[in-house]
Design an enzyme around this catalytic site. Sequence first.
Site, PDB file in Angstrom:
ATOM      1  N   LYS A  86      71.219  26.774 -20.415  1.00 54.55           N
ATOM      2  CA  LYS A  86      72.331  25.903 -20.802  1.00 54.55           C
ATOM      3  C   LYS A  86      72.296  25.383 -22.235  1.00 54.55           C
ATOM      4  CE  LYS A  86      70.008  21.799 -18.995  1.00 54.55           C
ATOM      5  NZ  LYS A  86      70.077  20.635 -18.118  1.00 54.55           N
ATOM      6  N   SER A 126      82.353  24.393 -17.059  1.00 51.96           N
ATOM      7  CA  SER A 126      82.195  23.438 -18.155  1.00 51.96           C
ATOM      8  C   SER A 126      83.485  23.289 -18.943  1.00 51.96           C
ATOM      9  CB  SER A 126      81.084  23.937 -19.084  1.00 51.96           C
ATOM     10  OG  SER A 126      81.079  23.248 -20.309  1.00 51.96           O
ATOM     11  N   TYR A 151      76.668  30.951 -24.491  1.00 53.17           N
ATOM     12  CA  TYR A 151      76.658  30.055 -23.328  1.00 53.17           C
ATOM     13  C   TYR A 151      78.088  29.825 -22.829  1.00 53.17           C
ATOM     14  CZ  TYR A 151      76.807  25.611 -20.822  1.00 53.17           C
ATOM     15  OH  TYR A 151      77.079  24.628 -19.908  1.00 53.17           O
ATOM     16  N   LYS A 155      80.200  30.953 -19.151  1.00 54.57           N
ATOM     17  CA  LYS A 155      80.974  30.084 -18.265  1.00 54.57           C
ATOM     18  C   LYS A 155      82.351  30.701 -17.986  1.00 54.57           C
ATOM     19  CE  LYS A 155      78.100  26.687 -17.506  1.00 54.57           C
ATOM     20  NZ  LYS A 155      77.465  26.586 -16.178  1.00 54.57           N
ATOM     21  N   ASN A 200      68.763  18.551 -26.186  1.00 57.09           N
ATOM     22  CA  ASN A 200      70.010  19.061 -26.760  1.00 57.09           C
ATOM     23  C   ASN A 200      71.153  18.068 -26.545  1.00 57.09           C
ATOM     24  OD1 ASN A 200      69.472  21.867 -27.756  1.00 57.09           O
ATOM     25  ND2 ASN A 200      68.712  22.097 -25.667  1.00 57.09           N
ATOM     26  N   ARG A 297      77.288  19.335 -37.019  1.00 58.39           N
ATOM     27  CA  ARG A 297      76.690  20.516 -36.386  1.00 58.39           C
ATOM     28  C   ARG A 297      77.752  21.595 -36.233  1.00 58.39           C
ATOM     29  NH1 ARG A 297      73.714  18.542 -30.967  1.00 58.39           N
ATOM     30  NH2 ARG A 297      75.889  17.973 -30.599  1.00 58.39           N
TER      31      ARG A 297
END
Length: 340
Positions: A86, A126, A151, A155, A200, A297
């Site tokens: 994840k 998600s 990731y 999903k 994270n 980020r």
Amino acid sequence: MKKTVLVSGGAGFIGSHVTVELVQAGYDVVIADNMSNCDDTNYRGVCSILGRELPFIKMDFCDGDAVNELFAKYRIDAVIHFAAFKAVGESVDEPLKYYRNNLLSFLNVLEAARSQGGCNVLFSSSATVYGEPEELPVTEKSPRQPATSPYGDTKQMCEDFLRDCVRAYPGVKGIALRYFNPIGAHPSALIGELPRGVPNNLVPFITQTAIGRRECLSIFGNDYPTEDGTCKRDYIDIVDLAKAHVCAVTRMVEGRMKEDYEIFNVGTGRPVSVLELVNAFEKVNGLKLNYKIAPRRPGDVVAIWADPSLANEELGWKAERSVEETLAAAWAWEKHLAGK
């Protein structure tokens, strides 16, 4: 007769809380986990909360034979699939690891569900599938955006696997729950988020900074087009999130689904900025955090929050716990881990 629910990845953060709520709602639960991303802390915590041991199988869901044997041994009425890697950043660096694990493990679950003549499958999806949304809040009809990480790709792909298998195989029914930002810990402080290495997620970084494990909390960017310049998210209490799974499983096993494949947003509908969350943590726990503003980020969306009205109406579920209660529970869990 009691219904049996298989919880893959049941020793992890979300899986452990869901297990507690399922058992307390009257379900039998079988936990299976390969323990690649956790230890037995939460499993032991679950048993302490419930006052008894639960069936636990250490296994890898990428092993198709082991998955089929598990379905054959227990009469599984529903499976909730959490077993996946994840970390968004790691998925960018190691895409093959993520595609192999996250996709193969779920394909094996679906194959076992089909080969057993059908099963109710609840997939842990998600809000990442919405990407940077064009309109807020997002509803289940909001378009999925191209994923910004492997990731996120897994999903979206697993949602599609579930949808297509439901169409093709009689007896296989599915619900995908799209979570927003799960935070907090069980009120008992016996289970909670337990990241390996550097967290994270924001709240474990906050609590680890508060307890002294981390020197400083970095807030990534304060120049976003929001009121205080920091990103806004829909933070949902982990216990509220867990209860949504119970509602979804009950909807499936009692035959109350309106379609054989359904999707629900699981969020509060209340956006909270990163800085607001930090300030709320300080206030509710009487602490001052050492934090600094760091560069943005890559891949962080400006703001996203849910319209949870479909889940409210169809599942009979609603987020109830306040951010303050949630942050107090997260701090209690961190202190429990530290033995304080």
